[in-house]
Design an enzyme around this catalytic site. Structure first.
Site, PDB file in Angstrom:
ATOM      1  N   SER A 113       0.820  -1.205   0.000  1.00  0.00           N
ATOM      2  CA  SER A 113       0.000   0.000   0.000  1.00  0.00           C
ATOM      3  C   SER A 113       0.859   1.262   0.000  1.00  0.00           C
ATOM      4  O   SER A 113       1.636   1.501  -0.912  1.00  0.00           O
ATOM      5  CB  SER A 113      -0.945  -0.045   1.217  1.00  0.00           C
ATOM      6  N   ASP A 136      -2.466   6.030  -3.354  1.00  0.00           N
ATOM      7  CA  ASP A 136      -1.331   5.401  -2.695  1.00  0.00           C
ATOM      8  C   ASP A 136      -0.809   4.292  -3.602  1.00  0.00           C
ATOM      9  O   ASP A 136      -1.265   4.134  -4.740  1.00  0.00           O
ATOM     10  CB  ASP A 136      -1.715   4.877  -1.312  1.00  0.00           C
ATOM     11  N   ASP A 194      -1.130   1.092  -3.890  1.00  0.00           N
ATOM     12  CA  ASP A 194      -2.014   0.073  -4.471  1.00  0.00           C
ATOM     13  C   ASP A 194      -3.370   0.630  -4.856  1.00  0.00           C
ATOM     14  O   ASP A 194      -4.262  -0.120  -5.269  1.00  0.00           O
ATOM     15  CB  ASP A 194      -2.162  -1.122  -3.533  1.00  0.00           C
ATOM     16  N   ASP A 247      -5.984   1.774  -3.341  1.00  0.00           N
ATOM     17  CA  ASP A 247      -7.256   1.517  -2.662  1.00  0.00           C
ATOM     18  C   ASP A 247      -7.718   2.739  -1.880  1.00  0.00           C
ATOM     19  O   ASP A 247      -8.765   2.708  -1.246  1.00  0.00           O
ATOM     20  CB  ASP A 247      -7.181   0.283  -1.757  1.00  0.00           C
TER      21      ASP A 247
END
Length: 445
Positions: free
Chosen positions: A103, A240, A242, A244
């Site tokens: 992340s 960010d 990843d 999400d």
């Protein structure tokens, strides 16, 4: 007891003491065996994605080896956002999803997140089964029973089509700068926003395996603020590593955090009749200003513990349609099973188009109270947080603030720290109150 899984999968220094290829093999193989035991009607299928950090290549190979060694087929989707893996698990009718990402963490870290059928995060009890089954069985599949591997080359296009379909209006007329954090959104976000009609300026969208989150993205908004102003954009979106999560910047370069985004979307969904029970779900870390704004709008705000998994649990239990965190994790269960930064951004832009309002005007529905967070190192966080002197100090602070502020004191989930958060009408009051409470916490250690 949990040994590996935190609130967001297994995470650590890649190839370090914990997160080794051997562990990746063991976790993925165990997950495949656990899911196969739950449903023996077919050979398990797992979707495997990753963010672009260098260690992801190594860990992807280990995960695929673990899955196939346990008799599961692996579908590699390459570098994609975490919510794309969740979506593709559902779309492909897969039994398991594995996302290799840390992340917003620095490049040397990595992690393994697991999704079950339908793209939902695994329940605690299933994660515990996976942990308990890390030791391989005496007999493993051989011959035709060994899992197979295939690629899904159009994974990003499939995910992008889903995002465009979930966007209620064309985004034509909007200019957006998107900071991709040199992460998993670097291809997916600019493509999806453009296909929905927006004029897109992409920055920090050239991952080389080493530069993910390096001074850019949702944890470093400075470059985005400058780019929005320089390009005369209507807004900026920061993801960010990843993707999400999603934070925003208005046309003047002012930050729009997850609380403000949730406030905008809650009002939009309420107006469209899409906000189930006129209820928003957020964590205890959301600003008191969000509580006050929702109360003024006739919207109920439910609170959960810190972590998007707790928001997800409450959303599913109550059948609610919107929830999230101040950090920018926003969940829209009608369109996604997990936090999706791209979906969030597109719904935010759609609200701008449909109302003809600027992001600053929309975000003005909420005013944040000054918030101070102090992390106090302690010897035993649970003992300190429960001590009488600390409870008394918190009660006195709450009485002094009354309805104008808030105190939240909680042990860290990962470190020997007690976190002291104070919100108050002025920054000076918040700082003084937090400092006084931190002294009491330190003295109780």
């Amino acid at each position: 007891m949990r040994r590996l899984f935190g609130t967001d999968g297994v995470r650590g220094l890649a190839n370090g003491e914990l997160l080794t290829p051997e562990l990746a093999v063991a976790v993925s193989a165990s997950a495949a065996r656990v899911l196969a035991a739950h449903d023996r009607s077919h050979r398990p299928v797992a979707v495997v994605g990753r963010d672009p950090r260098a260690s992801g290549e190594m860990l992807e190979a280990a995960v695929v080896a673990g899955l196939t060694s346990a008799g599961a087929d692996a579908v590699r989707v390459g570098v994609v956002p975490t919510p794309a893996v969740a979506h593709l698990v559902a779309e492909q009718g897969a039994d398991l999803g594995v996302m290799i990402s840390a992340s917003h963490n620095p490049m040397p870290d990595n992690g393994i997140k697991l999704f079950g059928a339908g793209g939902h995060k695994l329940p605690d009890e299933v994660e515990l089964e996976v942990e308990a089954g890390l030791t391989p069985p005496a007999t493993r599949p051989t011959g035709a029973a060994v899992g197979r591997v295939r690629d899904l080359p159009d994974a990003i296009a499939r995910y992008g089509a889903h995002l465009v379909a979930a966007t209620p209006v064309s985004l034509a007329g909007l200019r957006v700068v998107v900071d991709c954090a040199h992460g998993a959104a670097s291809v997916a976000a600019p493509e999806a926003y453009a296909k929905a009609g927006a004029d897109v300026v992409a920055i920090n969208a050239a991952p080389d395996g080493l530069n993910i989150n390096d001074g850019v993205g949702s944890t470093h908004l400075g470059p985005l603020r400058e780019a929005v102003v320089a390009h005369g954009a209507d807004l900026g979106i920061a993801h960010d590593g990843d993707a999400d999560r999603c934070l925003a910047v208005d046309a003047r370069g002012n930050d729009v955090d997850g609380d403000h985004i949730m406030a905008v979307l809650a009002v939009a969904m309420r107006d469209a009749g899409e906000l189930v029970d006129d209820t928003l779900v957020a964590t205890v870390m959301s600003n008191l200003g969000l509580h006050l704004a929702m109360r003024a709008q006739g919207i109920t705000l439910r609170t959960t513990g810190v972590g998007d998994r707790y928001v997800l649990e409450d959303l599913r239990a109550g059948g609610y349609s919107l929830g999230g965190e101040q950090s920018g994790h926003v969940v829209l269960p009608g369109h996604a099973t997990t936090g999706d930064g791209l979906l969030t951004a597109m719904r935010l832009m759609a609200r701008m188009v449909s109302t003809g309002s600027s992001l600053a005007e929309l975000a003005g529905v909420m005013t944040s109270l000054p918030q101070v967070l102090v992390n106090v190192p302690v010897g035993d966080k649970a003992m300190v947080a429960a001590s009488g002197s600390v409870r008394d100090a918190v009660a006195r602070a709450e009485a002094a603030l009354g309805d104008t502020g808030r105190v939240l004191l909680r042990p860290s989930g990962t470190e020997q720290l007690v976190r002291v958060m104070v919100e108050a009408p002025t920054a000076d009051t918040a700082e003084r109150t937090a400092a006084a409470l931190a002294e009491v916490v330190a003295a109780a250690s």
